[in-house]
Design a protein around this motif. Structure first.
Motif, PDB file in Angstrom:
ATOM      1  N   ALA A 111       0.829  -1.206   0.000  1.00 44.57           N
ATOM      2  CA  ALA A 111       0.000   0.000   0.000  1.00 44.57           C
ATOM      3  C   ALA A 111       0.864   1.256   0.000  1.00 44.57           C
ATOM      4  O   ALA A 111       0.521   2.254  -0.652  1.00 44.57           O
ATOM      5  N   ALA A 112       1.996   1.209   0.725  1.00 41.53           N
ATOM      6  CA  ALA A 112       2.877   2.375   0.778  1.00 41.53           C
ATOM      7  C   ALA A 112       3.514   2.658  -0.575  1.00 41.53           C
ATOM      8  O   ALA A 112       3.618   3.821  -0.996  1.00 41.53           O
ATOM      9  N   VAL A 113       3.944   1.603  -1.266  1.00 36.55           N
ATOM     10  CA  VAL A 113       4.571   1.797  -2.582  1.00 36.55           C
ATOM     11  C   VAL A 113       3.575   2.371  -3.577  1.00 36.55           C
ATOM     12  O   VAL A 113       3.862   3.346  -4.292  1.00 36.55           O
ATOM     13  N   ILE A 114       2.383   1.774  -3.636  1.00 40.10           N
ATOM     14  CA  ILE A 114       1.367   2.282  -4.572  1.00 40.10           C
ATOM     15  C   ILE A 114       0.933   3.687  -4.178  1.00 40.10           C
ATOM     16  O   ILE A 114       0.780   4.577  -5.032  1.00 40.10           O
ATOM     17  N   GLY A 115       0.738   3.928  -2.871  1.00 44.82           N
ATOM     18  CA  GLY A 115       0.365   5.265  -2.429  1.00 44.82           C
ATOM     19  C   GLY A 115       1.437   6.289  -2.719  1.00 44.82           C
ATOM     20  O   GLY A 115       1.130   7.433  -3.076  1.00 44.82           O
ATOM     21  N   ALA A 116       2.717   5.890  -2.585  1.00 48.55           N
ATOM     22  CA  ALA A 116       3.807   6.819  -2.879  1.00 48.55           C
ATOM     23  C   ALA A 116       3.901   7.109  -4.375  1.00 48.55           C
ATOM     24  O   ALA A 116       4.256   8.225  -4.774  1.00 48.55           O
TER      25      ALA A 116
END
Length: 357
Positions: A111-116
């Motif tokens: 989720a962090a990678v996609i959100g970033a």
């Protein structure tokens, strides 16, 4: 009095860096935490599973968004999509044989990678343009979840969570799932309280107040905003996984729609931007107020005090709920946290009303 700020201060760094300088505040926090831990023994399973458990989980989600909106000042109207990524990722990872503890971390990282990635695309814009960029993330994730069958099974499919254990402890019971959610909420709370005192937290505040001035003093606006999106998305992804395994136990695309993102933003705004206690108060207000209003008006209608039609009765709580939100924004824009702070400061100087804390 025991609840007042008195004595000699600013004599050493250790005492000055305490989160709660007044002993009464520390005892209050410990009391509330003890009551939260003992909640499965103090309330019925119906109230624990229907009110307390979702309140704790959504408070954790609101805290995750508060880091981005309250501390960094970046608007995000697609945070439900971040939670959806964490929820679906954790389920598929557990089904693939990954231990639940590692699946939680990996779902947060995904989720962090996609959100970033979406955050990096949105960091060149501000205001309404940033809102539109985060809305694009919400609708794109919704479309992918609905139209890629191996993720959700289809638009009307229900994806059940597998039976898991956490640190070799079975979490099939309601109490164990509640304690896991409480531990995650407490971890985010401690993280948020401490990150405000770090260089990263001060950089976020500087970006929020004025990014051009922050750049002049050596803060990299792009890197800081990207880290804010990454950190907030990681916390939101894990919160989505906790929501799926501890509360829903079966997820559908409708559970993470745009209306959920609006509710999360309302939790942050009504509770108070940048406030820890405001996230808990805002989540409780947005989540529980419609339920209590519905039960109250239904009871009055059944007793004959409010002669209204069933159709009007179903919409009246939403009208009152919306009016309450507007009232808070008009009369107390800083949210429920400011109301609590006003009451607290009143007792700090009571009965000396002429004094100011």
């Amino acid at each position: 009095m025991f609840y007042r700020l008195s004595g000699t201060f600013h004599t050493n760094y250790q005492a000055d860096r305490k989160l709660w300088k007044i002993p009464a505040d520390r005892w209050l926090v410990l009391t509330v935490f003890a009551l939260a831990v003992l909640a499965p023994f103090l309330v019925s399973p119906l109230y624990l599973g229907s009110y307390v458990l979702p309140w704790i989980i959504w408070s954790a989600a609101a805290l995750s968004l508060t880091l981005l909106m309250g501390m960094a000042g970046q608007l995000h109207f697609g945070f439900a999509a971040v939670m959806a990524i964490g929820a679906y990722s954790s389920i598929h990872l557990v089904r693939a044989g990954v231990p639940f503890e590692i699946a939680l971390l990996l779902s947060g990282i995904i989720a962090a990678v996609i959100g970033a990635v979406f955050g990096a695309a949105a960091l060149r814009v501000k205001g309404l343009y940033l809102v539109m960029a985060t809305l694009a993330m919400q609708y794109l994730v919704d479309w992918v979840v609905v139209n890629v069958p191996w993720i959700s099974g289809g638009a009307h499919a229900t994806l059940r969570t597998p039976a898991v254990s956490f640190l070799f402890m079975d979490i099939s019971s309601l109490a164990s799932r509640y304690w896991l959610a409480l531990a995650w909420a407490a971890l985010i709370t401690v993280f948020y309280l401490n990150v405000k005192r770090t260089s990263f937290g001060r950089s976020l505040v500087a970006i929020r107040d004025k990014d051009f001035a922050a750049a002049v003093i050596g803060v990299d606006p792009f890197k800081t905003k990207l880290m804010a999106f990454f950190t907030s998305s990681f916390l939101g992804g894990v919160s989505g996984a906790i929501l799926a395994f501890c509360y829903y136990r079966a997820v559908t695309p409708e559970q993470f729609g745009f209306n959920v993102s609006i509710q999360l933003v309302a939790m942050v705004l009504v509770g108070g931007l940048g406030s820890v206690i405001g996230s808990y108060l805002g989540a409780g207000f947005v989540l529980l107020a419609p339920i209590f209003l519905t039960n109250l008006i239904a009871g009055l209608a059944a007793s004959g005090w409010v002669p209204v039609s069933q159709n009007f009765l179903s919409h009246l709580p939403l009208v009152i709920y919306g009016a309450m939100i507007i009232g808070f924004l008009l009369f107390e824009p800083l949210g429920l946290a400011k109301i609590y702070d006003n009451i607290r400061k009143y007792f700090l100087v009571w009965p000396f009303r002429h004094a100011r804390s």
